[in-house]
Enzyme design. Structure first.
Site, mmCIF file in Angstrom:
data_model
loop_
_atom_site.group_PDB
_atom_site.id
_atom_site.type_symbol
_atom_site.label_atom_id
_atom_site.label_comp_id
_atom_site.label_asym_id
_atom_site.label_seq_id
_atom_site.Cartn_x
_atom_site.Cartn_y
_atom_site.Cartn_z
ATOM 1 C CG ASP A 1 1.981 4.081 -3.365
ATOM 2 O OD1 ASP A 1 2.375 3.827 -4.515
ATOM 3 O OD2 ASP A 1 2.177 5.165 -2.784
ATOM 4 C CG HIS B 1 5.251 2.447 -0.298
ATOM 5 N ND1 HIS B 1 5.388 3.808 -0.406
ATOM 6 C CD2 HIS B 1 4.019 2.250 0.245
ATOM 7 C CE1 HIS B 1 4.294 4.409 0.055
ATOM 8 N NE2 HIS B 1 3.448 3.481 0.468
ATOM 9 C CG HIS C 1 2.865 2.242 4.853
ATOM 10 N ND1 HIS C 1 2.148 3.267 5.402
ATOM 11 C CD2 HIS C 1 2.758 2.394 3.510
ATOM 12 C CE1 HIS C 1 1.613 4.001 4.426
ATOM 13 N NE2 HIS C 1 1.976 3.489 3.268
ATOM 14 C CG HIS D 1 -3.162 3.207 -1.904
ATOM 15 N ND1 HIS D 1 -3.596 4.477 -2.229
ATOM 16 C CD2 HIS D 1 -2.080 3.361 -1.094
ATOM 17 C CE1 HIS D 1 -2.812 5.364 -1.622
ATOM 18 N NE2 HIS D 1 -1.884 4.710 -0.931
#
Ligand SMILES: [Zn+2]
Length: 467
Positions: free
Chosen positions: A124, A174, A178, A275
């Site tokens: 991610d 995603h 964020h 990540h």
């Protein structure tokens, strides 16, 4: 002798019947238990399934680079500690229960149970400068992964999105920035970030990501509206089953990441959260050993797709109670149902040009602003022309229907040279998507002297004819 054999056979038959009865009872009882874990009445697809919770020891992830999320605060607000669980659609749960039953039966008869284990590595917050390193490791190890990318990052590093795509990894969405505050203040903001990122990725790879991972995971963030509308819009929301812990705080050492990543090697399906955003060098450092451990434990490496059963955390009380502006009925009608068409437009596009006909399957063409957009090479070559890619000028050179056409994505134009040698330049929506040139179908056919067109849409197909 006969008698004694019979006497031997009878206890075997009896014990066999007994074993079957026990099995039926056990399976039946388990199935009832399983069923009782689904909510009644079943209204939606977000029911926790206790049978699966054993393999899901994860806590919702927190990203140190977003800074808003606090699992502790969330748990306190909800009044109890909440662990996320896998949720399954009731219909699929029933299928799964049946599959489990037949598997149990099969295991009682087959000497060697078929142990099929798959791990899905997910990264991610990228792409970032870490991504190249991650891609290199995955290439060396010969495994595929899934990257949940941020639109903001993708826009700055399109070459990495392309590299991920070209190496055969899967790309998920995603959101754009964020930022928890933006994303979880209301569904329409979340939605606009999904669409923004989708467009950025589509412009690079030519494909819309259908998988979504919520920043910070869905737990504590999503309410039923988020889950429901995203599903209605054709997306698949995917949380994880194992958290590597690499974003718990800044600079978690590789040894710790490794330890948490391989904590449960018994689950048949592991979706591992890692990540590749900026600052995650330690994740890349831990990666080769993580892969080795899963390989040693007999795992296959898979990429996530929207067809598979999603892993989703349940809705927390806090998220359910949070006051947020829900989208209006009109907004839902205008945005959600039409979006689904993007993923379910199962119609082929038939092209009739003179005596030739070809079909582009769903996914091989797109519709944008009312115009069909098609990959240049596929269409021209299937309809009797030729296309050569000129890497020096980065243009496609088409020879078709007695004409030469140069398709130029940088200049957004088609240069047409007729049989008589006369040249004509037309502005056209030529686009480079991944390594393919895409053009408007109308523009291409007109340039090739195949206009005018008639178009028709039936229940089975879309059809374009040139006269
Ligand atoms: Zn994230």
């Amino acid at each position: 002798m006969k008698e004694s054999r019979k006497n031997h056979i009878r206890p075997i038959v009896l014990s066999g019947l007994l074993a079957m009865a026990v099995l039926i009872f056990a399976v039946g009882g388990w199935a009832v238990l399983y069923k009782n874990n689904l909510p009644a009445p079943v209204k939606q697809d977000l029911a926790p399934v206790a049978a699966n919770s054993g393999q899901l020891q994860t806590k919702p992830g927190s990203s140190w680079n977003a800074g808003v999320y606090s699992p502790n605060r969330l748990s306190q607000a909800a009044g109890k500690v909440m662990a996320p669980r896998m949720v399954i659609t009731p219909a699929k749960a029933a299928v799964k229960a049946e599959a489990a039953v037949s598997k149990n039966n099969a295991q009682n008869h087959l000497p060697a149970p078929n142990k099929h284990k798959t791990v899905y590595l997910t990264f991610d917050d990228g792409p970032s400068k870490i991504t190249s390193k991650v891609l290199e490791i995955l290439r060396q190890q010969g495994v595929k992964a899934t990257f949940f990318v941020l639109g903001e990052q993708a826009r700055q590093r399109p070459e990495l999105i392309n590299a991920i795509w070209e190496q055969g990894h899967s790309i998920g969405n995603h959101t754009y920035n964020h930022n928890y505050h933006d994303l979880y203040s209301g569904f329409t903001e979340f939605w606009s970030q999904i669409k923004q990122t989708e467009e950025i990725v589509r412009n690079i790879t030519g494909v819309r990501p259908q998988l979504i991972r919520a920043p910070g995971g869905t737990f504590g963030h999503f309410d039923q509206t988020y889950f429901h509308l995203l599903k209605q819009a054709g997306y698949s929301v995917m949380d994880w089953t194992v958290d590597s812990g690499d974003s718990r705080r800044k600079g978690v050492p590789a040894a710790d990441i490794l330890k948490e990543s391989v904590a449960d090697m018994n689950a048949s399906r592991v979706i591992l959260l890692l990540h590749d955003g900026g600052g995650h060098e330690q994740s890349a450092k831990a990666l080769p050993e993580i892969i080795q451990r899963y390989k040693s434990a007999g795992y296959a490496f898979g990429v996530l797709d929207a067809e598979m059963q999603p892993v989703q955390f349940r809705v927390s009380d806090a998220a359910a109670k949070a006051s947020r502006n829900g989208p209006s009925r009109d907004w839902i009608a205008a945005n959600i149902a039409p979006n689904r068409e993007l993923f379910t437009s199962g119609k082929a596009l038939a092209l009739e040009v003179g005596l030739l006909e070809t079909k582009l399957l769903p996914g091989e063409y797109s519709i944008s602003e009312g115009q069909y957009r098609v990959p240049l090479r596929a269409v021209v070559e299937r309809l009797g022309g030729r296309v050569n890619w000129d890497s020096a000028s980065r243009t496609g050179k088409v020879v078709w229907n007695g004409r030469a056409i140069i398709a130029d994505a940088a200049r957004k134009q088609l240069t047409i040279t007729g049989a008589d040698g006369r040249q004509q330049v037309r502005s056209a929506d030529v686009q480079m998507i991944g390594s393919s040139l895409w053009v408007s179908l109308r523009g291409l056919l007109e340039a090739a002297g195949h206009a005018p067109l008639t178009t028709a849409v039936t229940i089975d197909e879309r059809r374009v004819k040139t006269l």
